[in-house]
Design an enzyme around this catalytic site. Structure first.
Site, PDB file in Angstrom:
ATOM      1  N   LYS A  45       0.746  -1.134   0.032  1.00 12.36           N
ATOM      2  CA  LYS A  45       0.113   0.041  -0.172  1.00 12.36           C
ATOM      3  C   LYS A  45       0.849   1.301   0.002  1.00 12.36           C
ATOM      4  O   LYS A  45       0.828   2.166  -0.850  1.00 12.36           O
ATOM      5  CB  LYS A  45      -0.829   0.225   1.103  1.00 12.36           C
ATOM      6  N   ASP A  47      -6.282   1.008   1.213  1.00 13.45           N
ATOM      7  CA  ASP A  47      -5.980   1.190   2.767  1.00 13.45           C
ATOM      8  C   ASP A  47      -7.335   0.732   3.467  1.00 13.45           C
ATOM      9  O   ASP A  47      -8.346   0.087   2.744  1.00 13.45           O
ATOM     10  CB  ASP A  47      -5.476   2.651   3.116  1.00 13.45           C
TER      11      ASP A  47
END
Ligand code: SF4
Length: 270
Positions: free
Chosen positions: A111, A129
């Site tokens: 991420k 996320d």
């Protein structure tokens, strides 16, 4: 996406940064922590360590006091110094733009790498996320996606490449301020018409008046009787529901409040 665009005219990260180095540091610090908290510590951190070389020369013990108010400061201090040393030694002191290279750095997962590649270097990436994960599942943009990677793959199939970065920010900001984890603010949401969760909420029955809690904790409306020991059943969305032990119906109400016991899917991510 149109609805979110109208509600969020400037979809961008809330982390404050001036260059890729500062963004990378801020994103590493933001893991399991709020952007607001990170923005409180980064000015002093960037003053003490203005570039990769300065951070690479530092020790985790020197970094720690400056970031002690963010979550996991010990680990993050080690990761920041390790990241800076690797950028200096393996990448000539320049933050690499590709997600694959970024992911080789300490403290940088999939991420984080995608956020930096997308925001600092304009690469096509769609980082997932906790907000993107929850909102995409809740709205129904993705199906049976129980890991961030599955959400990312499904969203990438769904959305044109040129909108990935924008979609990432729109979904984050929508999740942070409107479609919040515990109590989504559906009453002021701009995309109720497109949301499966909202559709299911509308189908929940209204509270029943006149129930008598002395006769039992629950009341089954289908077979019209009170019960203290309910059965349970998994509905077609995979949610465990309270059911009537006599007829199996999930049309069960709490006799104290008159509220339906039906639950809608919980997409919280911890
Ligand atoms: S309607 Fe509610 S659940 Fe659906 S996206 Fe909006 S805030 Fe989230």
């Amino acid at each position: 996406m149109e609805g979110l665009r109208r509600a969020i005219p400037q979809p961008q990260t809330e982390l404050r940064y001036d260059n890729p180095y500062q963004l990378l540091v801020a994103v590493i610090l933001s893991a399991q922590c709020t952007d607001a908290r990170v923005n409180q510590v980064t000015p002093a951190l960037f003053e003490a360590f203005p570039d990769i070389d300065a951070l690479a020369e530092a020790t985790p013990e020197q970094v720690y006091p400056l970031i002690r108010s963010v979550s996991y400061p010990n680990n993050k201090a080690r990761h920041l110094v390790g990241m800076a040393r690797m950028v200096r030694d393996a990448f000539g002191g320049v933050i690499p733009p590709s997600p694959a290279d970024l992911q080789k750095l300490p403290g940088v997962g999939r991420k984080t790498a995608q956020v930096v590649a997308s925001v600092a270097f304009d690469r096509d990436a769609l980082p997932v996320d906790t907000h993107v994960f929850r909102v995409a599942n809740r709205i129904g943009l993705v199906r049976n996606a129980d890991t961030p990677l599955k959400v990312e793959r499904q969203l990438k199939r769904l959305l044109p490449k040129e909108t990935w970065s924008e979609a990432h920010h729109l979904l984050i900001l929508h999740g942070r301020y409107t479609c919040t984890a515990r109590q989504p603010k559906c009453d002021r949401c701009p995309i109720t018409e497109a949301c499966l969760y909202y559709e299911r909420l509308q189908k929940l029955p209204a509270p029943l008046d006149g129930l008598d809690p002395k006769q039992g904790t629950y009341y089954c409306k289908t077979c019209d009787h009170y019960v203290d020991q309910p059965a349970s059943k998994v509905d077609r969305y995979g949610v465990q529901q309270i059911a009537c032990p006599r007829c199996g119906s999930m049309n069960v109400f709490e006799s104290k409040s008159g509220r339906s016991t039906k639950k809608v899917p919980d997409f919280r991510v911890h």
